[in-house]
Motif scaffolding. Sequence first.
Motif, short mmCIF file in Angstrom:
data_model
loop_
_atom_site.label_atom_id
_atom_site.label_comp_id
_atom_site.label_asym_id
_atom_site.label_seq_id
_atom_site.Cartn_x
_atom_site.Cartn_y
_atom_site.Cartn_z
N GLU A 107 0.82 -1.21 0.00
CA GLU A 107 0.00 0.00 0.00
C GLU A 107 0.86 1.26 0.00
O GLU A 107 1.86 1.36 0.70
CB GLU A 107 -0.92 -0.01 1.23
CG GLU A 107 -1.90 1.15 1.26
CD GLU A 107 -2.85 1.06 2.44
OE1 GLU A 107 -3.66 1.98 2.60
OE2 GLU A 107 -2.77 0.06 3.21
N GLY A 108 0.45 2.21 -0.83
CA GLY A 108 1.07 3.53 -0.83
C GLY A 108 2.39 3.63 -1.56
O GLY A 108 3.04 4.66 -1.50
N MET A 109 2.81 2.58 -2.27
CA MET A 109 4.12 2.60 -2.92
C MET A 109 4.06 2.91 -4.41
O MET A 109 5.09 3.15 -5.03
CB MET A 109 4.82 1.26 -2.72
CG MET A 109 5.20 0.97 -1.28
SD MET A 109 6.32 2.20 -0.59
CE MET A 109 7.76 1.95 -1.61
N LEU A 117 4.60 -7.40 -4.87
CA LEU A 117 3.50 -7.51 -5.82
C LEU A 117 3.04 -8.97 -5.83
O LEU A 117 3.81 -9.87 -6.15
CB LEU A 117 3.94 -7.08 -7.23
CG LEU A 117 4.39 -5.63 -7.38
CD1 LEU A 117 4.76 -5.33 -8.83
CD2 LEU A 117 3.32 -4.66 -6.92
N THR A 118 1.78 -9.18 -5.49
CA THR A 118 1.22 -10.53 -5.41
C THR A 118 0.13 -10.69 -6.44
O THR A 118 -0.80 -9.87 -6.50
CB THR A 118 0.64 -10.78 -4.00
OG1 THR A 118 1.67 -10.59 -3.02
CG2 THR A 118 0.11 -12.20 -3.89
N ASP A 145 -0.58 10.43 4.59
CA ASP A 145 -1.30 9.15 4.62
C ASP A 145 -2.80 9.33 4.59
O ASP A 145 -3.55 8.37 4.46
CB ASP A 145 -0.89 8.39 5.90
CG ASP A 145 -1.25 6.92 5.82
OD1 ASP A 145 -1.34 6.39 4.71
OD2 ASP A 145 -1.46 6.32 6.89
N GLY A 146 -3.26 10.57 4.73
CA GLY A 146 -4.70 10.83 4.75
C GLY A 146 -5.34 10.56 3.40
O GLY A 146 -4.73 10.72 2.35
N ALA A 147 -6.60 10.14 3.42
CA ALA A 147 -7.31 9.84 2.19
C ALA A 147 -8.78 10.20 2.36
O ALA A 147 -9.36 10.01 3.42
CB ALA A 147 -7.17 8.37 1.82
N ALA A 148 -9.36 10.73 1.28
CA ALA A 148 -10.80 10.94 1.24
C ALA A 148 -11.41 9.67 0.69
O ALA A 148 -11.21 9.31 -0.47
CB ALA A 148 -11.15 12.14 0.36
#
Length: 864
Positions: free
Chosen positions: A97-99, A132-133, A678-681
């Motif tokens: 996540e986030g990369m 990556l999976t 790291d915030g997200a709407a």
Amino acid sequence: MKFSRLTAAILTVTTAIAPISLNRPVLLNASTVFAKETDAVAALPDWIPDDFDSAVEFRNTYGATHIDNGLICIVCPDRARKGASEDTYGFELRATEGMGQELKHGIYTYEYTETCFDVFVYQPLKQGDIVLTVADPHVQVKPSEKETGDNWEPPAIAEYTFTLDKSLNITETDIFSWLPDSKTEYNEYTKLNGEVSVKDNYLVFCTMAVAQLGDKWEPASTNKYENIKNLLSSDCTMQVPDLYDDGSVDKIYVYQAVKDGYEKISWTRTSSARPNPEEQTTYTLTADCVVLDDAQTILLPGQMRATLVDFDSGEQIILSEEQTPYIWTNISNGESSTGPILVMETNPAIVSDALGGFSDSKNFSFGLEERGLPDGYSFIDDEKRPGYYSGTILPENCMTVTRYDNGSADIIFKLKFNPTGDINNDGEFNVADVVLLQKWLLAVPDTHLANWETADFCRDNNLDIFDLVLMRKALLKSINLPVEVSVRESGGVVGAMIIYKVYCEGEKYFLSYQDLTYDQNPKHMVYKISEQEYREIMAMDYDSMIRNMNNHDGPEWSEIEFVLEVSYSDGSQKKAVSDRTPSVITKLRNLKEKYSNYVEPDEHFEYGISFYVQEDGLKLYLGPDESYSTVASIPANTRLFEKGIKKDNNEWLFTEYNGQYGWINTIGADGKPVIFFDGAAKKPVIYLYPEEETDVHVELELTEADLSTTYPRYNNGWDVTASPDGSLLNKADGTHHKYLFWDAVNCRTRFDFSEGFCVAGSDTESFLKEKLTYMGLTEDEMNEFIVYWLPLMEHNKYNLISFQGDIYTDSAKLNITPTPDSMLRIFMTYVPLEDAVDIEPQRLSTFERKGFTVVEWGGSEIKS
């Protein structure tokens, strides 16, 4: 190792579904790629597959993964498509996540085969490690027996790992960075390494079979698997559209060492239908292995491994890229004969696959050549050519030879490091050389080092304070002095003492001080200081110390590098080691004051936004300006929280790292952000209710976040035909929707938690029903809100909830044509908590629908 330097621009992708035909190659997810900043069409690189044939070519050339243009492409075959409908096959990609972001997922089929290919294109965007999976979303399995409840997830088909350095260069780090998984790689690997080979602690069998000729490979029943375990297999068979291809089946079987010892592993091919009777006999591959170094090394029969170590420390010598040691050999049968020259490209290195057994022969000699030795190293005895001479080692302490029962050999060459320290090139290493290096480090004008390499005692091709310390230790010889300086200052009248110490820990520099009094406990404080400050303190007293080095009537030397003491108990001053003691104390006092205070922010945040550091070595300052002192260096991928701000400075924020409070500059030298919030709407959805069927244009303007996902696709806005019941017709593609969906990442909005509600997780459902109904959502809108947010909130012990007003709407502006008559925008923010907190109850407003009505709801989790 698979590696790429980032050259591509940041890309984003839109996806459309193409009609399916059974008489041609099919792309289920056709991709159109746009440049993020310009919206200009920009194609993905040509090497990325865009149909079935190019996917086949990719697999045969690269295998599952390839890296180029700053992109990672993964191509996976799916052979379980027979009898399946279009929506029951195809894989999905799960990423750290986030990369980064997934740019493409294409599924390519062909009428003549039941195999299809999933093609994923992923673009990393941050320094760090990425997993990556590839998973099958159509099959659900339980993760482990330890899991409880209904926690089911798609099974992983394959997993690949990568790392990005500071410049976003991508390197694959899993086993397939070197292990073949394609026909091309298989041919190259077997040509170079043969059918049986080792790499580090892996044992590799390369097998070729033709099924039409009755070939069948099986492991031997005598395999014990005591010291080596079966790890995995890699299918490198040529991919073809035709199911009736009669080519070879190329497979690799990989084993991994688990314990030191001996192990014999065999694989046998039986052939029942080959036309030549001689070829119908069994064909066996055998690996007679010895496992060494705590299961980190495997040697096969005949292999000779060579290692260079430091004679004094026994540690392996690190070779630079320019250094290539050579090993001479002499093989004879009664007559003198020169053998091959062996090359050490690494340390250690397997230098021969055939000479290990010769080490037990009386007619075999070998040794290191003088050319190619690591810089600063030489033979133990310069007058003798060290080596192994027909069973005898001369000189006897220059090397060790270990022979193993499987016919391999392990050779360790011992070399002596001889730093001379003679940087003034006068033929002697003495105090003058130490003084010269000190002046050079302090940038004294006209200081010249005639032979700087001789002062590189750390052997890192760099001259710094550590080389100076090692030179001084070498000059003092019997004195073992650590890299530190301490100063003690005492006051006899009040019984107070302050002990200062400057010391080094790896590449970190610290100032510590301890306050001692008779009526209170000791107080310890530690601060990180700059390398320059460390150098200055370490150098302040060198001149006087060097003057006393050979003065036997001078001060005695202890294990501490030097101690400066000043005592004022009777108003007189004790004789100090140095005549410059007051200046050292002044320096340390100033440093203590400098690193003790930070600038307070204008506004503190109890529930600040979390963010990740993208740039390695981000500096933490005592104030919002680079003129302030640096108190920490923050590594990349560190997660921190915003603790405060200056009202007139948007580029700096106040935070805490490892117990030290300070300020970071969020904008790098290139004008780009060096942190990622790291915030997200999460899932804002927009409902449109006109009084009659109306063409509506909706635009979204984000000022403190980055738009991430939209549905239907947002392209400079949404153009829809809205009906009074809320149904929407998207003009771009003719699809029907209940609402417009968007979300955002890197959210920088500082939400208000001065008012709100602290709600137990178990009470979340009833709370939301009550408040959302009061604020004006319909039952359907409220149900959709709760269905999304309740699973994320009800399992928390408590949730601190606050519904945002202007702070949200000012940062996410909606421009709608025609203008609505009434608009309700509900944006909920919440903080998961372990314990309940007191908060001023929030006063909420009700909403009256009239005329053309627009309703939006969404939210964001604020991580505490």
